[in-house]
Write a protein that holds these residues in place. Structure first.
Motif, PDB file in Angstrom:
ATOM      1  N   TYR A  73     -14.838   3.361   6.771  1.00  0.00           N
ATOM      2  CA  TYR A  73     -15.243   4.674   6.265  1.00  0.00           C
ATOM      3  C   TYR A  73     -14.139   5.234   5.374  1.00  0.00           C
ATOM      4  O   TYR A  73     -12.977   4.821   5.461  1.00  0.00           O
ATOM      5  N   ARG A 113     -15.276  11.517   6.433  1.00  0.00           N
ATOM      6  CA  ARG A 113     -16.274  11.328   7.486  1.00  0.00           C
ATOM      7  C   ARG A 113     -16.027  12.248   8.672  1.00  0.00           C
ATOM      8  O   ARG A 113     -16.950  12.800   9.263  1.00  0.00           O
ATOM      9  N   GLN A 114     -14.756  12.452   9.034  1.00  0.00           N
ATOM     10  CA  GLN A 114     -14.422  13.340  10.147  1.00  0.00           C
ATOM     11  C   GLN A 114     -14.927  14.757   9.870  1.00  0.00           C
ATOM     12  O   GLN A 114     -15.519  15.391  10.751  1.00  0.00           O
ATOM     13  N   GLN A 147     -17.350  15.545   7.869  1.00  0.00           N
ATOM     14  CA  GLN A 147     -18.818  15.501   7.899  1.00  0.00           C
ATOM     15  C   GLN A 147     -19.337  15.512   9.331  1.00  0.00           C
ATOM     16  O   GLN A 147     -20.360  16.142   9.629  1.00  0.00           O
ATOM     17  N   GLU A 148     -18.633  14.828  10.221  1.00  0.00           N
ATOM     18  CA  GLU A 148     -19.050  14.818  11.623  1.00  0.00           C
ATOM     19  C   GLU A 148     -18.908  16.196  12.254  1.00  0.00           C
ATOM     20  O   GLU A 148     -19.827  16.686  12.922  1.00  0.00           O
ATOM     21  N   LYS A 163     -22.942  15.454  10.886  1.00  0.00           N
ATOM     22  CA  LYS A 163     -22.905  13.998  10.754  1.00  0.00           C
ATOM     23  C   LYS A 163     -23.701  13.490   9.550  1.00  0.00           C
ATOM     24  O   LYS A 163     -24.271  12.400   9.595  1.00  0.00           O
ATOM     25  N   TYR A 196     -23.315  11.654   6.795  1.00  0.00           N
ATOM     26  CA  TYR A 196     -22.292  10.762   6.245  1.00  0.00           C
ATOM     27  C   TYR A 196     -22.690  10.334   4.836  1.00  0.00           C
ATOM     28  O   TYR A 196     -23.098   9.194   4.592  1.00  0.00           O
ATOM     29  N   THR A 203     -19.611   8.138   2.506  1.00  0.00           N
ATOM     30  CA  THR A 203     -18.376   7.775   3.233  1.00  0.00           C
ATOM     31  C   THR A 203     -18.393   6.407   3.900  1.00  0.00           C
ATOM     32  O   THR A 203     -17.314   5.846   4.106  1.00  0.00           O
ATOM     33  N   PRO A 204     -19.567   5.818   4.290  1.00  0.00           N
ATOM     34  CA  PRO A 204     -19.505   4.443   4.807  1.00  0.00           C
ATOM     35  C   PRO A 204     -18.976   3.514   3.709  1.00  0.00           C
ATOM     36  O   PRO A 204     -19.409   3.574   2.559  1.00  0.00           O
ATOM     37  N   GLU A 208     -15.166   5.326  14.481  1.00  0.00           N
ATOM     38  CA  GLU A 208     -15.332   6.786  14.478  1.00  0.00           C
ATOM     39  C   GLU A 208     -14.361   7.449  15.453  1.00  0.00           C
ATOM     40  O   GLU A 208     -14.745   7.978  16.486  1.00  0.00           O
TER      41      GLU A 208
END
Length: 581
Positions: free
Chosen positions: A488, A493-494, A496-497, A502, A504, A507-508, A557
């Protein structure tokens, strides 16, 4: 010298006269005369051919940050120099002495949209301390002397010299008898003694004082003076991200890093202190959080060589313009006798005891643990840091270069920084992903007898990994790269979570088999997927006579905690333990 020289030869001679030994760059049309002349000076000027001008700029930054000397990077006109914009901006934000030498089209076609013409002085005006467009070879001896002086004095920073091709080709008899004439540029090194006494008075009266040490302590060579000053008054010391290395974390007065990903006890100490002494830091928003709520009970003393930084973000009670080392020496000279400090030391013990109680309560709960909702739970990132940290402490003689993202914050939090100034090198103000691999090139050239560890994410690594070819071509063997590979863009991503349900989006992150990529670049490549493989991989990296890349495929994650949400007070932290927030 009385013989004629081309402008390009004068450039080489000027660099040698200013003590430059190594440069990082890529040739091209407009800068070719400089490279033609460089051949004659190859025994005194080392040129490192990078694979991208951004890499050349970051390599020069790494050289400068690890030595305190000026870093030099080179680009040709057009895309060559625009590729230098990112490291120039990075150097400006992090006060790194950098000289960017740029080729420009001939003066007779300037302003006519000639092939590869770009107004690089206009582009970089907001992100340089100063820049020049040189069209006359006679100006070169003075311009180079002045440029390096400006870049390395006062608050260091980047300076750019753009030189037309005809100025490099013209032959003249250079005048080396040049004296600097900078009436508007007079950095203040010595602090005002009245302000020194006022600051000391506040600190002597304080019941809950704190010191925040920033990059200015490192740049001024003031680590010893900082330690002596803190010990005399027994004041707890906080080190910013760029201040890491200015004060040993094993010291009983060290309490850690503040700010967005600082420790709970550090931020709460800031919020309850009565005098806050910031030396060499600029009160960056990642330190202060919401500035209006920062250190609400404190009288603030701010020491900075750049007067524009004082009062810019935080209201200051005692402003001190000056060099960090000169300021600390002045404070030590004004210090009262030891017997007069007895009552102060008693109060200091109570204050430190309170901070340690907060630390015991909260910091032990910040272990990064496997998450039940994740299938890949074989390699928590904190296992990697624990083993690297233990190995570095055992072996010594190292420097660490980090990239930007979650791995950067974990390194700052989870590693013990006791090796001294200039051993922790990262991109702070600009937070430039892709910084670490090329920066390590500059660090490794400057320190060939030390092991240079790079800690980066799989995202930042893929932005500049082509400099692995440069490292191989230059025969550099002392670089070891640890990729914290979570698939990621982890820090995004953090967020976004935690704040975007979440979602995402973007970001993947996929990537190649990094170990095989390393082998394609003639490096040793190692893949690690389980905690019980970590130490063996690190040991193999040390046993390998050459550059090594270790792909640590960590749990995907895992978040960096504690953290301060955007626009929140540093007193309002999100932690692993909800009761600690």
């Amino acid at each position: 010298m009385s013989e004629q020289m081309t402008g390009a030869q004068i450039m080489c001679e000027a660099l040698i006269r200013e003590g430059v030994e190594v440069m990082f760059g890529i040739p091209g049309g407009a800068i070719m005369p400089f490279y033609f002349a460089m051949w004659e000076y190859r025994d005194r000027l080392r040129h490192v051919l990078c694979r991208h001008e951004q890499g050349a700029g970051h390599a020069a930054e790494g050289y400068a940050r690890s030595t305190g000397r000026i870093g030099v990077c080179i680009g040709t006109s057009g895309p060559g120099v625009t590729n230098l914009v990112t490291p120039i901006a990075d150097a400006m934000m992090d006060s790194t002495p950098l000289l960017a030498i740029c080729g420009q089209v001939g003066s007779h076609v300037l302003g006519k949209d000639a092939f590869q013409e770009t107004d690089i002085t206009g582009i970089t005006m907001p992100i340089t301390k100063h820049n020049y467009l040189v069209k006359d070879a006679n100006e070169l001896p003075y311009v180079f002397k002045e440029a390096i002086h400006i870049a390395t004095t006062g608050r260091p920073g980047p300076v750019l010299i753009d030189i037309t091709k005809d100025a490099m080709q013209k032959s003249i008899v250079p005048n080396w008898d040049v004296k600097l004439n900078l009436p508007g540029y007079k950095p203040t090194y010595q602090p005002n003694r009245k302000q020194i006494r006022e600051a000391l008075k506040l600190l002597l009266q304080a019941k809950k004082p704190l010191i925040i040490a920033g990059n200015g302590v490192i740049m001024s060579g003031a680590a010893d003076e900082l330690r002596h000053f803190a010990e005399k008054l027994r004041i707890p010391v906080i080190t910013t991200l760029h201040g890491i290395g200015s004060f040993p974390e094993e010291h009983p007065l060290s309490i850690g890093m503040p700010g967005m990903h600082g420790w709970v006890h550090v931020n709460r100490a800031i919020q309850t202190c009565d005098v806050l002494f910031n030396i060499g830091g600029r009160f960056d928003d990642r330190v202060t959080g919401k500035a209006s709520t920062f250190a609400p009970n404190a009288k603030v003393i701010h020491v900075d060589i750049d007067p524009s930084e004082i009062g810019k973000n935080v209201k200051v009670t005692v402003p001190i313009v000056g060099d960090a080392r000169a300021t600390l020496l002045a404070l030590l000279e004004e210090m009262p006798a030891r017997e007069e400090l007895a009552d102060l030391h008693s109060a200091a013990s109570d204050w430190m005891e309170h901070i340690r109680e907060m630390q015991d309560k909260h910091q032990g709960k910040q272990q990064y643990v496997n998450r039940a909702d994740t299938l890949h739970m074989t390699l928590p990132p904190h296992d990697v840091y624990q083993k690297i940290n233990q190995t570095l402490a055992l072996r010594g003689n190292y420097r660490v270069v980090t990239d930007v993202g979650q791995h950067q914050m974990w390194a700052a939090q989870l590693m013990d920084w006791n090796a001294g100034p200039r051993t922790h090198i990262t991109s702070g103000g600009a937070a430039t992903m892709g910084f670490s691999v090329p920066a390590s090139l500059g660090v490794a050239i400057a320190h060939p007898d030390e092991t240079i560890w790079v800690i980066c994410g799989d995202g930042g690594f893929q932005m500049t990994n082509q400099e692995m070819a440069t490292i191989h071509q230059e025969g550099i063997k002392n670089i070891k790269v640890a990729i914290i590979n979570n698939g990621y863009l982890g820090m995004v991503r953090q967020w976004q979570e935690l704040f975007e349900n979440k979602r995402y989006s973007g970001t993947p992150l996929s990537g190649p088999d990094f170990a095989k990529l390393a082998e394609a670049y003639h490096w040793k490549g190692i893949t690690v997927e389980h905690s019980d493989q970590v130490q063996a991989a690190i040991d193999e990296a040390y046993a390998t006579d050459g550059p090594v890349l270790i792909d640590f495929r960590v749990e995907r994650e895992v978040n960096v905690f504690p953290m301060v949400p955007q626009n929140a007070s540093i007193g309002d932290m999100i932690t692993v333990d909800p009761q600690a927030s």
